[in-house]
Design a protein around this motif. Structure first.
Motif, short mmCIF file in Angstrom:
data_model
loop_
_atom_site.label_atom_id
_atom_site.label_comp_id
_atom_site.label_asym_id
_atom_site.label_seq_id
_atom_site.Cartn_x
_atom_site.Cartn_y
_atom_site.Cartn_z
N LYS A 1 0.82 -1.20 0.00
CA LYS A 1 0.00 0.00 0.00
C LYS A 1 0.86 1.26 0.00
O LYS A 1 0.53 2.24 -0.67
CB LYS A 1 -0.95 -0.02 1.20
CG LYS A 1 -2.03 -1.09 1.06
CD LYS A 1 -2.81 -1.31 2.33
CE LYS A 1 -3.73 -0.19 2.64
NZ LYS A 1 -4.67 -0.53 3.73
N ARG A 2 1.98 1.23 0.72
CA ARG A 2 2.89 2.37 0.69
C ARG A 2 3.44 2.59 -0.71
O ARG A 2 3.50 3.73 -1.20
CB ARG A 2 4.05 2.16 1.68
CG ARG A 2 3.69 2.44 3.14
CD ARG A 2 4.94 2.56 3.99
NE ARG A 2 5.73 1.35 3.96
CZ ARG A 2 5.59 0.34 4.82
NH1 ARG A 2 4.65 0.40 5.76
NH2 ARG A 2 6.36 -0.73 4.76
N ASN B 1 0.76 4.04 -3.08
CA ASN B 1 0.53 5.46 -2.83
C ASN B 1 1.69 6.31 -3.33
O ASN B 1 1.47 7.41 -3.86
CB ASN B 1 0.30 5.70 -1.33
CG ASN B 1 -1.05 5.18 -0.87
OD1 ASN B 1 -2.00 5.13 -1.63
ND2 ASN B 1 -1.14 4.79 0.40
N GLN B 2 2.91 5.82 -3.18
CA GLN B 2 4.07 6.55 -3.69
C GLN B 2 4.02 6.65 -5.22
O GLN B 2 4.32 7.71 -5.79
CB GLN B 2 5.36 5.85 -3.25
CG GLN B 2 5.66 5.99 -1.77
CD GLN B 2 6.78 5.07 -1.31
OE1 GLN B 2 7.36 4.31 -2.10
NE2 GLN B 2 7.10 5.13 -0.03
N LYS C 1 1.31 6.54 -7.10
CA LYS C 1 0.24 7.47 -7.44
C LYS C 1 0.72 8.92 -7.35
O LYS C 1 0.48 9.73 -8.26
CB LYS C 1 -0.95 7.29 -6.50
CG LYS C 1 -1.78 6.06 -6.72
CD LYS C 1 -2.92 6.06 -5.71
CE LYS C 1 -3.71 4.78 -5.74
NZ LYS C 1 -4.74 4.75 -4.69
N ARG C 2 1.37 9.24 -6.24
CA ARG C 2 1.83 10.62 -6.05
C ARG C 2 2.82 11.03 -7.14
O ARG C 2 2.73 12.13 -7.69
CB ARG C 2 2.47 10.77 -4.66
CG ARG C 2 1.46 10.85 -3.52
CD ARG C 2 2.12 11.36 -2.26
NE ARG C 2 3.13 10.44 -1.78
CZ ARG C 2 2.89 9.44 -0.93
NH1 ARG C 2 1.66 9.21 -0.51
NH2 ARG C 2 3.86 8.65 -0.53
N THR D 1 -9.00 0.90 4.40
CA THR D 1 -8.82 2.30 4.77
C THR D 1 -10.02 3.12 4.31
O THR D 1 -10.87 2.65 3.56
CB THR D 1 -7.55 2.86 4.12
OG1 THR D 1 -7.72 2.85 2.69
CG2 THR D 1 -6.33 2.04 4.49
N ALA E 1 -9.94 5.54 2.25
CA ALA E 1 -9.82 5.70 0.79
C ALA E 1 -10.35 4.47 0.07
O ALA E 1 -11.04 4.58 -0.95
CB ALA E 1 -8.37 5.97 0.41
N GLU E 2 -10.06 3.30 0.60
CA GLU E 2 -10.55 2.05 0.00
C GLU E 2 -12.06 1.94 0.14
O GLU E 2 -12.75 1.48 -0.79
CB GLU E 2 -9.84 0.86 0.62
CG GLU E 2 -8.37 0.76 0.24
CD GLU E 2 -7.62 -0.27 1.06
OE1 GLU E 2 -6.66 -0.85 0.53
OE2 GLU E 2 -7.99 -0.48 2.23
N GLU F 1 -11.13 6.87 -5.95
CA GLU F 1 -9.90 7.29 -5.26
C GLU F 1 -9.45 8.69 -5.68
O GLU F 1 -8.61 9.29 -5.02
CB GLU F 1 -8.75 6.32 -5.60
CG GLU F 1 -8.93 4.92 -5.12
CD GLU F 1 -7.77 4.04 -5.53
OE1 GLU F 1 -7.66 2.94 -4.98
OE2 GLU F 1 -6.97 4.46 -6.40
N TYR G 1 -3.53 9.78 -11.69
CA TYR G 1 -2.41 8.92 -12.06
C TYR G 1 -2.70 8.03 -13.26
O TYR G 1 -1.80 7.67 -14.02
CB TYR G 1 -1.99 8.05 -10.86
CG TYR G 1 -3.06 7.11 -10.38
CD1 TYR G 1 -3.16 5.81 -10.87
CD2 TYR G 1 -4.01 7.53 -9.43
CE1 TYR G 1 -4.15 4.95 -10.43
CE2 TYR G 1 -4.99 6.67 -8.99
CZ TYR G 1 -5.07 5.39 -9.49
OH TYR G 1 -6.05 4.55 -9.06
#
Length: 219
Positions: A29-30, A33-34, A36-37, A81, A83-84, A160, A199
């Motif tokens: 998940k980390r 997210n990285q 996506k950013r 989460t 977001a999920e 999302e 993204y």
């Protein structure tokens, strides 16, 4: 080269304890997210990495699903989460969608509006372009069934997305918006952007058949 979800399971999850699998889930998940950013912060830059970051992100999603399944097999109860949960709620609401409207374009290339209206088991498709006359006043059926269309939208994980994507340093360029209307009491969804994009925005363009070169698509 990315491996299959089952290959990922064999290498990274098989025989692991519940705690170790949960740690792997958090790591995936980390990384997602990285990715996506990075993709959103560099959305106007060409992708030179192979496999691309978007490909890695999509594969990691599949690995995450497999890891959550493995976690459940050990007796773990996965808690999504916020977001999920938001994405899941959005996808569930698609069953009540009646219209999906996509505006896209710029000052020099013109603007187009693609309206997808759900009618029974088909999708009624209409295209308007600011620089071209419509060949007919009658909309035509896009080669999507209702099921195919809703599955395609769900796969984009629009739930999302942020509600606005704006690059304040670019004045000309591309503006876009999504307007989703529902049957009943479901609140409509509106998302827009100016020279900044989610993204996986290119996946949306591909799904809707948008030609980024600015040529009018054949309908």
């Amino acid at each position: 080269m990315m491996i299959s979800p089952e290959g990922y399971y064999e290498v990274n999850l098989k025989g692991k304890s519940q705690g170790e699998i949960l740690k792997e889930i958090r790591s995936l998940k980390r990384e997602i997210n990285q990715l996506k950013r990075y993709l959103e912060e560099h959305s106007l830059e060409p992708e030179e990495m192979f496999p691309t970051r978007l490909t890695r992100l999509k594969c990691n999603r599949e690995y995450l699903d497999r890891a959550i399944q493995a976690y459940a097999e050990t007796g773990g109860i996965y808690k999504p989460t916020k977001a999920e949960q938001k994405d899941q709620a959005f996808n569930e609401s698609l069953q009540h969608m009646k219209r999906f409207i996509f505006d896209y374009g710029g000052y020099f290339g013109g603007y187009e509006k693609r309206t997808c209206t759900i009618t029974d088991e088909k999708v009624l498709f209409d295209l308007e372009h600011s620089l071209y006359l419509k060949p007919s006043n009658h909309p035509v059926y896009e080669p999507f069934t209702k099921v195919e269309f809703l599955e395609g939208i769900a796969a984009l994980h629009i739930g999302e997305w942020k509600r606005n994507y704006i690059d304040p340093l670019v004045f000309d360029g591309t503006q876009w918006s999504i307007d989703i209307e529902y049957e009943g009491d479901h609140k409509p969804v509106y998302i827009d952007g100016s020279n900044a994009f989610p993204y996986n925005f290119d996946d949306l363009l591909e799904f809707l058949g948008v030609n980024e070169e600015g040529d009018e698509d054949e309908v």
